[in-house]
Write a protein that holds these residues in place. Structure first.
Motif, PDB file in Angstrom:
ATOM      1  N   ALA A 171      63.246  11.739  62.417  1.00 36.85           N
ATOM      2  CA  ALA A 171      63.538  12.729  61.373  1.00 36.85           C
ATOM      3  C   ALA A 171      63.806  12.029  60.040  1.00 36.85           C
ATOM      4  N   ALA A 172      64.569  10.955  60.069  1.00 33.75           N
ATOM      5  CA  ALA A 172      64.846  10.205  58.837  1.00 33.75           C
ATOM      6  C   ALA A 172      63.558   9.629  58.263  1.00 33.75           C
ATOM      7  N   HIS A 173      62.671   9.172  59.128  1.00 32.46           N
ATOM      8  CA  HIS A 173      61.385   8.624  58.692  1.00 32.46           C
ATOM      9  C   HIS A 173      60.547   9.694  57.973  1.00 32.46           C
ATOM     10  N   ARG A 174      60.637  10.931  58.453  1.00 33.20           N
ATOM     11  CA  ARG A 174      59.888  12.035  57.835  1.00 33.20           C
ATOM     12  C   ARG A 174      60.634  12.651  56.657  1.00 33.20           C
ATOM     13  N   GLY A 175      61.820  12.135  56.349  1.00 31.10           N
ATOM     14  CA  GLY A 175      62.604  12.694  55.255  1.00 31.10           C
ATOM     15  C   GLY A 175      63.326  13.968  55.653  1.00 31.10           C
ATOM     16  N   GLU A 176      63.556  14.135  56.930  1.00 30.51           N
ATOM     17  CA  GLU A 176      64.239  15.324  57.438  1.00 30.51           C
ATOM     18  C   GLU A 176      65.640  14.946  57.893  1.00 30.51           C
ATOM     19  N   THR A 177      66.403  15.958  58.134  1.00 31.61           N
ATOM     20  CA  THR A 177      67.671  15.782  58.816  1.00 31.61           C
ATOM     21  C   THR A 177      67.630  16.705  60.026  1.00 31.61           C
ATOM     22  N   THR A 178      68.390  16.390  61.034  1.00 33.04           N
ATOM     23  CA  THR A 178      68.358  17.169  62.261  1.00 33.04           C
ATOM     24  C   THR A 178      69.665  17.921  62.433  1.00 33.04           C
ATOM     25  N   ALA A 179      69.547  19.192  62.756  1.00 33.02           N
ATOM     26  CA  ALA A 179      70.709  20.024  63.046  1.00 33.02           C
ATOM     27  C   ALA A 179      70.705  20.355  64.528  1.00 33.02           C
ATOM     28  N   GLU A 180      71.855  20.177  65.162  1.00 37.22           N
ATOM     29  CA  GLU A 180      72.014  20.577  66.556  1.00 37.22           C
ATOM     30  C   GLU A 180      72.590  21.987  66.541  1.00 37.22           C
ATOM     31  N   VAL A 181      71.881  22.915  67.170  1.00 37.74           N
ATOM     32  CA  VAL A 181      72.282  24.317  67.157  1.00 37.74           C
ATOM     33  C   VAL A 181      72.471  24.789  68.588  1.00 37.74           C
ATOM     34  N   VAL A 182      73.639  25.345  68.849  1.00 35.41           N
ATOM     35  CA  VAL A 182      73.940  25.915  70.162  1.00 35.41           C
ATOM     36  C   VAL A 182      74.073  27.417  69.985  1.00 35.41           C
ATOM     37  N   LEU A 240      76.767  31.176  66.735  1.00 39.00           N
ATOM     38  CA  LEU A 240      76.130  29.859  66.717  1.00 39.00           C
ATOM     39  C   LEU A 240      77.159  28.764  66.492  1.00 39.00           C
ATOM     40  N   ILE A 241      76.835  27.595  66.997  1.00 39.13           N
ATOM     41  CA  ILE A 241      77.544  26.374  66.627  1.00 39.13           C
ATOM     42  C   ILE A 241      76.482  25.469  66.025  1.00 39.13           C
ATOM     43  N   VAL A 242      76.665  25.091  64.762  1.00 39.87           N
ATOM     44  CA  VAL A 242      75.685  24.270  64.060  1.00 39.87           C
ATOM     45  C   VAL A 242      76.340  22.950  63.676  1.00 39.87           C
ATOM     46  N   LYS A 243      75.715  21.857  64.124  1.00 40.76           N
ATOM     47  CA  LYS A 243      76.205  20.528  63.767  1.00 40.76           C
ATOM     48  C   LYS A 243      75.126  19.836  62.958  1.00 40.76           C
ATOM     49  N   LEU A 244      75.487  19.454  61.750  1.00 34.65           N
ATOM     50  CA  LEU A 244      74.564  18.801  60.837  1.00 34.65           C
ATOM     51  C   LEU A 244      75.257  17.557  60.308  1.00 34.65           C
ATOM     52  N   GLY A 245      74.819  16.416  60.809  1.00 35.60           N
ATOM     53  CA  GLY A 245      75.491  15.175  60.441  1.00 35.60           C
ATOM     54  C   GLY A 245      76.900  15.174  60.987  1.00 35.60           C
ATOM     55  N   SER A 246      77.876  14.925  60.131  1.00 36.09           N
ATOM     56  CA  SER A 246      79.270  14.907  60.577  1.00 36.09           C
ATOM     57  C   SER A 246      79.942  16.268  60.436  1.00 36.09           C
ATOM     58  N   ARG A 247      79.219  17.253  59.906  1.00 36.04           N
ATOM     59  CA  ARG A 247      79.786  18.593  59.725  1.00 36.04           C
ATOM     60  C   ARG A 247      79.413  19.494  60.895  1.00 36.04           C
ATOM     61  N   GLN A 248      80.373  20.311  61.297  1.00 33.85           N
ATOM     62  CA  GLN A 248      80.109  21.278  62.351  1.00 33.85           C
ATOM     63  C   GLN A 248      80.686  22.614  61.944  1.00 33.85           C
ATOM     64  N   VAL A 249      79.889  23.657  62.077  1.00 31.94           N
ATOM     65  CA  VAL A 249      80.338  25.011  61.813  1.00 31.94           C
ATOM     66  C   VAL A 249      80.285  25.754  63.141  1.00 31.94           C
ATOM     67  N   ASP A 250      81.444  26.206  63.591  1.00 34.85           N
ATOM     68  CA  ASP A 250      81.535  26.904  64.871  1.00 34.85           C
ATOM     69  C   ASP A 250      81.760  28.384  64.602  1.00 34.85           C
ATOM     70  N   GLY A 251      80.711  29.155  64.699  1.00 31.51           N
ATOM     71  CA  GLY A 251      80.782  30.600  64.511  1.00 31.51           C
ATOM     72  C   GLY A 251      80.605  31.321  65.834  1.00 31.51           C
ATOM     73  N   SER A 252      81.011  30.666  66.921  1.00 34.16           N
ATOM     74  CA  SER A 252      80.834  31.281  68.237  1.00 34.16           C
ATOM     75  C   SER A 252      81.911  32.328  68.487  1.00 34.16           C
ATOM     76  N   ILE A 253      81.561  33.321  69.264  1.00 35.89           N
ATOM     77  CA  ILE A 253      82.523  34.361  69.616  1.00 35.89           C
ATOM     78  C   ILE A 253      83.645  33.770  70.459  1.00 35.89           C
ATOM     79  N   ARG A 254      83.318  32.824  71.329  1.00 35.53           N
ATOM     80  CA  ARG A 254      84.342  32.179  72.156  1.00 35.53           C
ATOM     81  C   ARG A 254      85.441  31.575  71.283  1.00 35.53           C
ATOM     82  N   THR A 255      85.061  30.849  70.238  1.00 37.85           N
ATOM     83  CA  THR A 255      86.044  30.222  69.356  1.00 37.85           C
ATOM     84  C   THR A 255      86.846  31.269  68.608  1.00 37.85           C
TER      85      THR A 255
END
Length: 184
Positions: free
Chosen positions: A108-119, A158-173
């Motif tokens: 992703a870094a090679h393509r100039g992208e960043t990767t987000a982990e989404v649950v 959703l739980i979205v993790k982008l780099g060192s930031r994480q946004v937890d918008g899950s109903i469980r939380t």
């Protein structure tokens, strides 16, 4: 190529870097990425394959034979197949999940992208993924690739993790926070 010290510091990261450099030199980054994605699905979808990858009881020779037998069935490219053989011979198949994660980050870094982990609690459709990519691109200024996983235990949101930031918008939380506030 600039890489984070975190990737290079871990053993899995060093293997991922070696695979990435080989793939880059042979102009096979996208092919290897596709093979690793297929491999990731195979590990997630098969208890037997997951045991092969994680069990310390499987010997080097048996692991190498098993990987050589499975690779053509999965349609893995020759470079990824050889790499898996090296991992099996070095008894490093257990590091495969970390290696695949690090490789995705390097690609992703090679393509100039960043990767987000989404649950999410349910699989996201193409329109939802596109809308999420657009929102994240607006925030980061970079193209964003999404690594989506499903975890029904979050109930919704959703739980979205982008780099060192994480946004937890899950109903469980949100329910846990409400329960904690009501106790207080």
């Amino acid at each position: 190529m600039e890489t984070s010290g975190g990737i290079q510091a871990s053993l899995g990261g060093r293997y991922a870097m070696a695979l990435f450099e080989l793939a880059r030199d042979e102009r096979q980054i996208d092919v290897v990425s596709a093979s690793l994605s297929t491999l990731n699905q195979a590990v997630a979808g098969s208890d037997d394959f997951r045991r092969l990858v994680t069990s310390p009881l499987v010997g080097r020779v048996d692991a190498a034979r098993a990987v050589a037998a499975v690779a053509p069935q999965l349609g893995l490219d020759p470079l990824t197949t050889k790499f898996l053989g090296v991992l099996a011979t070095n008894r490093r198949l257990r590091d495969l999940p970390a290696i695949m994660r690090s490789f995705r980050m390097l690609a992703a870094a090679h393509r100039g992208e960043t990767t987000a982990e989404v649950v999410s609690a349910h699989p996201l459709d193409a329109d939802q993924l596109d809308a999420l990519k657009a929102k994240l691109k607006a925030q980061t200024g970079k193209d964003v690739s999404i690594e989506a996983t499903v975890d029904q235990s979050i109930l919704g949101g959703l739980i979205v993790k982008l780099g060192s930031r994480q946004v937890d918008g899950s109903i469980r939380t949100k329910l846990n926070m409400l329960a904690h506030a009501m106790k207080g």
